[in-house]
Every structure is written in C-alpha cells, then in structure tokens.
Design an enzyme around this catalytic site. Structure first.
Site, mmCIF file in Angstrom:
data_model
loop_
_atom_site.group_PDB
_atom_site.id
_atom_site.type_symbol
_atom_site.label_atom_id
_atom_site.label_comp_id
_atom_site.label_asym_id
_atom_site.label_seq_id
_atom_site.Cartn_x
_atom_site.Cartn_y
_atom_site.Cartn_z
ATOM 1 N N TYR A 45 -4.111 -9.657 -10.579
ATOM 2 C CA TYR A 45 -3.832 -8.596 -9.340
ATOM 3 C C TYR A 45 -5.012 -7.611 -9.309
ATOM 4 C CZ TYR A 45 -1.367 -4.813 -6.757
ATOM 5 O OH TYR A 45 -1.136 -3.874 -6.016
ATOM 6 N N GLY A 81 3.901 -0.957 4.613
ATOM 7 C CA GLY A 81 3.769 -1.524 6.083
ATOM 8 C C GLY A 81 4.652 -0.843 7.020
ATOM 9 N N GLY A 105 8.248 -1.725 3.086
ATOM 10 C CA GLY A 105 7.651 -0.844 2.303
ATOM 11 C C GLY A 105 6.567 -0.084 2.981
ATOM 12 N N GLY A 131 2.272 -7.444 7.087
ATOM 13 C CA GLY A 131 3.338 -7.121 6.203
ATOM 14 C C GLY A 131 4.224 -5.765 6.614
ATOM 15 N N ALA A 132 4.362 -5.642 7.938
ATOM 16 C CA ALA A 132 4.777 -4.417 8.286
ATOM 17 C C ALA A 132 6.540 -4.561 8.370
ATOM 18 C CB ALA A 132 4.618 -4.270 9.867
ATOM 19 N N SER A 180 -6.062 -0.642 -4.511
ATOM 20 C CA SER A 180 -5.084 -0.150 -5.575
ATOM 21 C C SER A 180 -5.703 0.481 -6.670
ATOM 22 C CB SER A 180 -4.080 -1.329 -5.973
ATOM 23 O OG SER A 180 -3.334 -1.083 -7.080
#
Length: 324
Positions: free
Chosen positions: A176, A28, A26, A22-23, A151
């Site tokens: 989540y 990442g 955001g 996920g780079a 998280s």
C-alpha cells in the site's frame, strides 16, 4: 473561520467539468459534494454502478440543480479504462479537473485483470493509464488540473522495482505504501513533463490525512466490522474534512503545479489543508523517471505532449494525448 481553508474558500465552478474516480462513497463523494456546492458538472467514475447512482441521487437531493453523470470505470482493468476514456472523449470537449481519488487499501494478495498486484495496479497504474488517455481533454482546457491522491503512508513507502507484482513476497501495508508513493511520484513527474511541454495544465498531489472512510474494508467493498470502524472513527477526522485537501488542490488559484497538499495538524493526520513538505526527500528524479518508464511499459500507454498540424478546413488542430 479566519486563517483556515474551507469549502467556502473555493472559487465558483459553474461551467467547469470534473471527473472523480471512486465518487460513490467516502472521500470521493465528499469531494463531489464540495464541487457541487460550487456549481461544477461532475462525472462519477465508479466501479459499482448501483452505488454510483445511489450516491448521485443523494447528491442531487442536496443540490437539485447539479449536473451529474455516472459512468463505469474499473481501475483494475485496462480495457475498462480505455472504454471509459473513449466515452469521455466522444461526449465531451473539455475537462477542467481530473481527480485520481479511488483506491484500495491493504487487501489480501490479489491481482488485477491484467495481472498486476491489486494495490499498485489500481491505485497507481490504473490512474496512470486513465490520465494519459484523458490528456487530450485536459490539455485543450485552459487552466485544467490533475489531482492525484497519495497518503501519509507514502512517507514510509518504497518502490520495489524487482517485485512490483509481489512474486518475491507480499506485505499488504508495504505494498500500500508503495502504491501511494507511486501516486506522489507520478504527480510530480507529470508536472515536470507538463512544464517542459509548455502546457497550461498542472498536476498537484494531495492526501487526506487519517480520514474516516471505508478504505479499512481492505478492498472488499463491504463495511468494516463494528469494532474496527469504532476504533478508526476515534483516530480519524471526518471524510468531509479529509476531502478538503483535494478541493484545495483542485481549485486554489495560488498553486502552480507540483505541490503536495494535506492536513496541517500534527503529523499531517488531521486539520485544514495546506502545504506538506514532509516527503520532499522522496522526490528522487531517477526514481520518478524510472517509474514513469515502467508504467508506460506495463500499461501500454505513453504520453505525447507534442502539437501536430492537421489538415482540417485549413485550420491547425492541436492533437495531444496517448501514443499507443
């Protein structure tokens, strides 16, 4: 600044290879920028190749000498994970840091390609399978690390073993929290198993606090609405600050594995990185072991840490990795 950990506190990373899921945006991307500032070679593991190349081009605009590779990875598809890992094993002989960063947050009920609930399937099972398949590279690289993002939602998370796919009902925030607790339990159980195997690799968990990213798009990939984005901006810290716990977990020399790193401000929501002990009560050994077994069964990926002698020119080869 005295007494706080920033990118300036990071050791040099020249010659080190880092994979970041996920780079393309955001946290990442901010994490990639931090590594690039210290000379690391970075693999952007992304679902959307166009966004990945755009992000890589932006990084190269700031760090022209950076070494960047963009590869497709869809964590909601076990076949994509297998293909990505096979390509990494073919092209590279080392991996210093794997950053399990990508995530989806509170989407409407959806399933992955393999029939898993999207958040548990992508956030946890996808990274579980990816880490297992990249284990050969990690274990043959001295001082390597696996960094898995959780998280603050993990504090209220619970693993619903009788309803992992949501067939008995689905609540976006509840699921989540489950996926983020699973990330945390996976990171700790992985460290336990690495230690038992005598591996040099360590596993560290972290979280970004409340950071201003596009996770609030609810997994759509689109930008959040203006009002929601403005409210989120007021509540959160920058993505650059949110990336610091990841960079700390990936590079701080005093870590030994099993730690949980997050912002040190009130409630762990904002601030510079440090140790977060607020979820120690969640570290139930039985739950960690059960989650590991279930994850193996669902993904078809089993971790094998044993060293096996191989006939190869009279030399002993160390074979670590996935047992299928």
């Amino acid at each position: 600044m005295d007494g706080v950990w920033t990118i300036d506190s990071m050791p040099e990373m020249t010659g080190k290879r880092v994979i970041i899921t996920g780079a393309s945006g955001g946290l990442g991307l901010e994490t990639a920028l931090g590594f690039a500032a210290k000379g690391a070679e970075i693999v952007f593991a992304v679902r959307n190749m166009e966004k990945g190349h755009q992000a890589a081009a932006g990084l190269l605009g700031k760090f022209p000498k950076a070494r960047v590779e963009v590869e497709r990875l869809d964590l909601a598809d076990l076949s994509s994970i297998a293909a990505f890992a096979a390509e990494m094993l073919r092209k590279h002989d080392s991996l210093d840091v794997l950053v399990n960063n990508a995530g989806v947050m509170i989407p409407p009920y959806r399933q992955t390609k393999d029939g898993f609930e999207l958040q548990f399937g992508s956030n946890h099972l996808g990274h579980f399978a990816l880490t297992g398949r990249l284990l050969p590279l990690l274990l043959q690289t001295p001082g390597s690390r696996v960094v898995t993002l959780s998280s603050i939602a993990a504090k209220s998370g619970y693993i619903y073993f009788n309803n992992l796919d949501g067939h008995l009902g689905y609540g976006a925030m509840k699921f989540y929290g489950q996926s983020k607790l699973a990330n945390l339990l996976f990171a700790r159980e992985l460290q336990k198993r690495l230690s038992a195997a005598g591996a040099d690799t360590i596993s560290v968990a972290c979280h970004p606090g409340v950071s201003n990213t596009n996770l609030i798009s609810r997994g759509s990939g689109k930008q959040a609405g203006r009002a929601m984005a403005m409210l989120w901006g007021l509540m959160s810290q920058s993505a650059a600050m949110g990336a610091l716990p990841t960079l700390y977990a990936a590079t701080e020399p005093k870590l030994y594995g099993g730690e949980y790193i997050g912002p040190t401000g009130k409630g762990g929501r904002k601030g510079y990185p440090g140790f977060d002990l607020s979820v120690d009560h969640k570290m139930n050994e039985e739950t960690m072991a059960k989650l590991w077994r279930v994850s193996e069964e669902l993904t078809g990926v089993s971790y094998d840490f044993q060293v096996r002698p191989q006939e190869s020119g009279g030399k002993e080869e160390r074979l670590y990795g996935v047992k299928l």
